[in-house]
Design a protein around this motif. Structure first.
Motif, mmCIF file in Angstrom:
data_model
loop_
_atom_site.group_PDB
_atom_site.id
_atom_site.type_symbol
_atom_site.label_atom_id
_atom_site.label_comp_id
_atom_site.label_asym_id
_atom_site.label_seq_id
_atom_site.Cartn_x
_atom_site.Cartn_y
_atom_site.Cartn_z
ATOM 1 N N ALA A 1 0.855 -1.190 0.000
ATOM 2 C CA ALA A 1 0.000 0.000 0.000
ATOM 3 C C ALA A 1 0.889 1.238 0.000
ATOM 4 N N ALA A 2 0.632 2.154 -0.926
ATOM 5 C CA ALA A 2 1.491 3.326 -1.086
ATOM 6 C C ALA A 2 0.628 4.523 -1.444
ATOM 7 N N HIS A 3 1.276 5.640 -1.678
ATOM 8 C CA HIS A 3 0.573 6.856 -2.081
ATOM 9 C C HIS A 3 1.473 7.650 -3.017
ATOM 10 N N ALA A 4 0.847 8.231 -4.047
ATOM 11 C CA ALA A 4 1.582 9.067 -4.988
ATOM 12 C C ALA A 4 1.730 10.489 -4.493
ATOM 13 N N ASP A 5 0.991 10.870 -3.470
ATOM 14 C CA ASP A 5 1.046 12.217 -2.909
ATOM 15 C C ASP A 5 1.843 12.169 -1.617
ATOM 16 N N PRO A 6 3.016 12.783 -1.533
ATOM 17 C CA PRO A 6 3.813 12.727 -0.305
ATOM 18 C C PRO A 6 3.106 13.305 0.917
ATOM 19 N N ASP A 7 2.115 14.152 0.727
ATOM 20 C CA ASP A 7 1.411 14.732 1.868
ATOM 21 C C ASP A 7 0.576 13.720 2.628
ATOM 22 N N ARG A 8 0.348 12.525 2.067
ATOM 23 C CA ARG A 8 -0.462 11.517 2.732
ATOM 24 C C ARG A 8 0.378 10.566 3.575
ATOM 25 N N ALA A 9 1.634 10.863 3.759
ATOM 26 C CA ALA A 9 2.519 9.989 4.535
ATOM 27 C C ALA A 9 2.069 9.945 5.991
ATOM 28 N N GLY A 10 2.071 8.735 6.554
ATOM 29 C CA GLY A 10 1.741 8.540 7.953
ATOM 30 C C GLY A 10 0.260 8.500 8.270
ATOM 31 N N ARG A 11 -0.607 8.575 7.277
ATOM 32 C CA ARG A 11 -2.048 8.609 7.541
ATOM 33 C C ARG A 11 -2.675 7.219 7.492
ATOM 34 N N TYR A 12 -1.902 6.198 7.170
ATOM 35 C CA TYR A 12 -2.401 4.830 7.135
ATOM 36 C C TYR A 12 -1.205 3.891 7.272
ATOM 37 N N PRO A 13 -1.403 2.657 7.712
ATOM 38 C CA PRO A 13 -0.274 1.709 7.808
ATOM 39 C C PRO A 13 0.109 1.182 6.437
ATOM 40 N N GLN A 14 1.387 1.146 6.158
ATOM 41 C CA GLN A 14 1.875 0.661 4.864
ATOM 42 C C GLN A 14 2.057 -0.854 4.937
ATOM 43 N N LEU A 15 0.991 -1.558 4.570
ATOM 44 C CA LEU A 15 0.952 -3.005 4.671
ATOM 45 C C LEU A 15 1.313 -3.655 3.342
ATOM 46 N N ILE A 16 1.828 -4.871 3.426
ATOM 47 C CA ILE A 16 2.017 -5.705 2.244
ATOM 48 C C ILE A 16 0.660 -6.309 1.901
ATOM 49 N N LEU A 17 0.149 -6.028 0.716
ATOM 50 C CA LEU A 17 -1.206 -6.411 0.334
ATOM 51 C C LEU A 17 -1.263 -7.678 -0.505
ATOM 52 N N GLY A 18 -0.157 -8.300 -0.775
ATOM 53 C CA GLY A 18 -0.165 -9.537 -1.547
ATOM 54 C C GLY A 18 1.244 -10.049 -1.743
#
Length: 558
Positions: free
Chosen positions: A215-232
């Motif tokens: 799980a990732a984000h293309a917008d750096p401003d969204r860092a830390g707002r959700y856990p970065q889990l391995i999704l598969g």
């Protein structure tokens, strides 16, 4: 281990559904039941959580001697006197036989692993795993591994911890080394279906490859707002069916959540056949963000023509585009570092005025409509073409404009580039110049077409951010807290054993990632993952590589 930790891991393990699937296969076997396989799996999960180990002796010690007497009675864990060495050995043999029997049930090519097979026999074993004969067992093993990996993620979705995630993912393949010597000319490795995994720097390591989606984000401003889990995760032979494995983990995720976003992958995926990676990913609704290899940009075949327009790096350009602007792509690809690319990207912004504008998104046939860039250029051919139709209703061009107003300044004809086409009759002009728009089929530039144009500021921001997430996830998986790279902590041999132990390692990594996120959010790491009565745990989707296609959404910039 504390009872609360063991029970938390047990709940997550049972919510994955793996225990029920394996016990269902054990139910039809003759003979005594033996050591409970649910306790074997729980012991391996506890050993990975507590000791960062996937070895059977560590799992046995934790389950037999590392838990409280009350918990052993509650879970019906077989016990023995720790000072009676014969009793300890006998109980460990029962533990080991349960693990061995589970591996044989799931193995597509059972064979003895005490000595190395001849090279010809080892190739037959590898062919059984990677060929048509082993597909049912391989699909079942992939499902077991993904059930383990996605169990914490499905809990996070049920608890609302992923509500700020926008659906962006990053996919990559990393090496999972094995406790076995590599193949020789005469002898096969004890891991018959393993092979050399080549890294980006040219180094190689013997083992398996793991395709991961994070799980990732293309917008750096969204860092830390959700856990970065391995999704598969899919464990496979290196360089075998990379596109299919990436599609598999994405297809499973597509049935767990309706969110679709950008998907970044390195240049190894860009070179895959379009029907193996690019088209299936777009059919699921994901928007690939890809980098290109040198030949895809600098070779003579990297540039062509379609409907008269110039095709390059996945885009369509006006036939009158200056050569100096088209050559900037080759200069960017040949640049050695980011310091050299930044000024070239600034100069590349001039080519946007010559790019054809997408008029309609993908239809049911996969075709798109692109319009002539007349709104961005001053072209005599375009003015002549418009003059043949009904006279447009246009306001007079203002003589004085407000230079501080960006929209007013860019809309003025004086701010647009002017092209000087040759004198040609209408019939000899390119088709994209005779018409106001052209149709582009799905087979045109299937590997290079993407939502964010290559090397634009929005592409660079999205690609670099998403790639940083997957590389950071690989680094955390191979750190001392997870130790996916440590072959000595995952010594059981065989494709089944390595897949299950690697999946357990990734599952425990996800659990620890959730605990850290809950602690940062001032929530309890022990009870924060317990499902409340109103929480709905999404079921694991059925194994299927065909997901109903979603309508293509408009591009969004990070």
């Amino acid at each position: 281990m504390a009872d609360s930790k063991v029970m938390k891991l047990r709940r997550t393990l049972h919510q994955s559904g793996v225990v029920e699937m394996i016990e269902a296969q054990f139910a039809g076997l003759p003979g005594p039941p033996g050591y409970p396989v649910r306790l074997v799996l729980l012991g391996l999960v506890c050993a990975s959580y507590e000791r960062t180990s996937g070895n059977l002796d560590d799992a046995f010690e934790i389950m037999t001697f590392g838990t409280s007497e009350r918990l052993r009675a509650h879970l019906a864990i077989p016990t023995c006197d720790i000072e009676d060495q014969d009793a300890v050995n006998a109980l460990y043999n029962r533990f080991h036989r349960a693990w061995t029997r589970m591996n044989r049930l799931l193995d597509a090519a059972p064979h003895q692993r005490r000595s190395r097979l001849p090279r010809a026999a080892g190739r037959k074993v590898a062919a059984q795993w990677n060929g048509e004969h082993g597909q049912p067992a391989l699909r079942r093993l992939e499902e077991l591994a993904n059930r383990l990996v996605t169990a914490p993620a499905r809990i996070a979705f049920a608890k609302g911890l992923m509500r700020h995630w926008r659906g962006d993912t990053a996919i990559d393949t990393t090496c999972v080394p094995t406790w076995a010597r590599p193949h020789t000319r005469k002898r096969s490795a004890l891991e018959a279906s393993a092979n050399w995994h080549y890294k980006g720097g040219g180094d190689r390591e013997f083992g398996y490859s793991a395709t991961l989606a994070i799980a990732a984000h293309a917008d750096p401003d969204r860092a830390g707002r959700y856990p970065q889990l391995i999704l598969g995760m899919v464990l496979h032979t290196p360089e075998k069916d990379m596109g299919r494995h990436a599609h598999y983990v994405s297809a499973v995720l597509a049935q767990i959540t309706e969110l679709r976003g950008f998907t970044a992958a390195d240049r190894a995926y860009t070179k895959l056949l379009p029907e193996n990676f690019h088209r299936p990913m777009r059919a699921l609704g994901y928007m690939p963000v890809l980098d290109f290899t040198g030949p895809q940009v600098t070779s003579a075949r990297a540039e062509g023509h379609h409907q008269g327009a110039i095709t390059k790096v996945g885009r369509l350009f006006c036939p009158l585009t200056p050569r100096r602007l088209l050559d900037l792509y080759s200069q960017i690809r040949s640049a050695k570092n980011e310091r050299e690319r930044i000024p070239l990207r600034e100069r590349l912004q001039e080519i946007e005025a010559y790019a054809l504008t997408r008029k309609d998104t993908l239809d049911d046939r996969g075709t798109e409509r692109f319009a002539c860039p007349i709104t961005k250029l001053n072209c005599p051919w375009a003015k002549e073409r418009e003059g043949r139709g009904a006279p447009p209703k246009r306001e007079p061009v203002p003589v004085v404009i407000n230079l501080d107003a960006h929209r007013e300044r860019t809309a003025h004809p004086a701010s647009r580039p002017t092209v000087e086409p040759p004198t040609l009759p209408l019939a000899e002009r390119p088709k994209c110049c005779r018409q106001s728009s052209v149709t582009v089929q799905a087979h045109v530039m299937p590997r290079t077409r993407q939502e964010l144009p290559w090397q634009t500021p929005s592409w660079a921001l999205a690609y670099q951010t998403l790639r940083a997430h997957i590389e950071g996830g690989n680094g955390r998986l191979k750190s001392v807290d997870s130790a996916l790279h440590a072959r000595e902590r995952r010594q059981p041999r065989g494709r089944v054993a390595q897949t299950l132990l690697s999946a357990i390692t990734v599952m425990v990594h996800n659990i620890k990632e959730l605990e850290q996120y809950l602690a940062a959010s001032k929530q309890s790491a022990i009870t924060g993952l317990d499902l409340e009565p109103n929480d709905v745990l999404l079921p694991y989707p059925t194994i299927s590589l065909t997901v109903p296609p979603r309508p293509q959404v408009l591009s969004r910039s990070p």
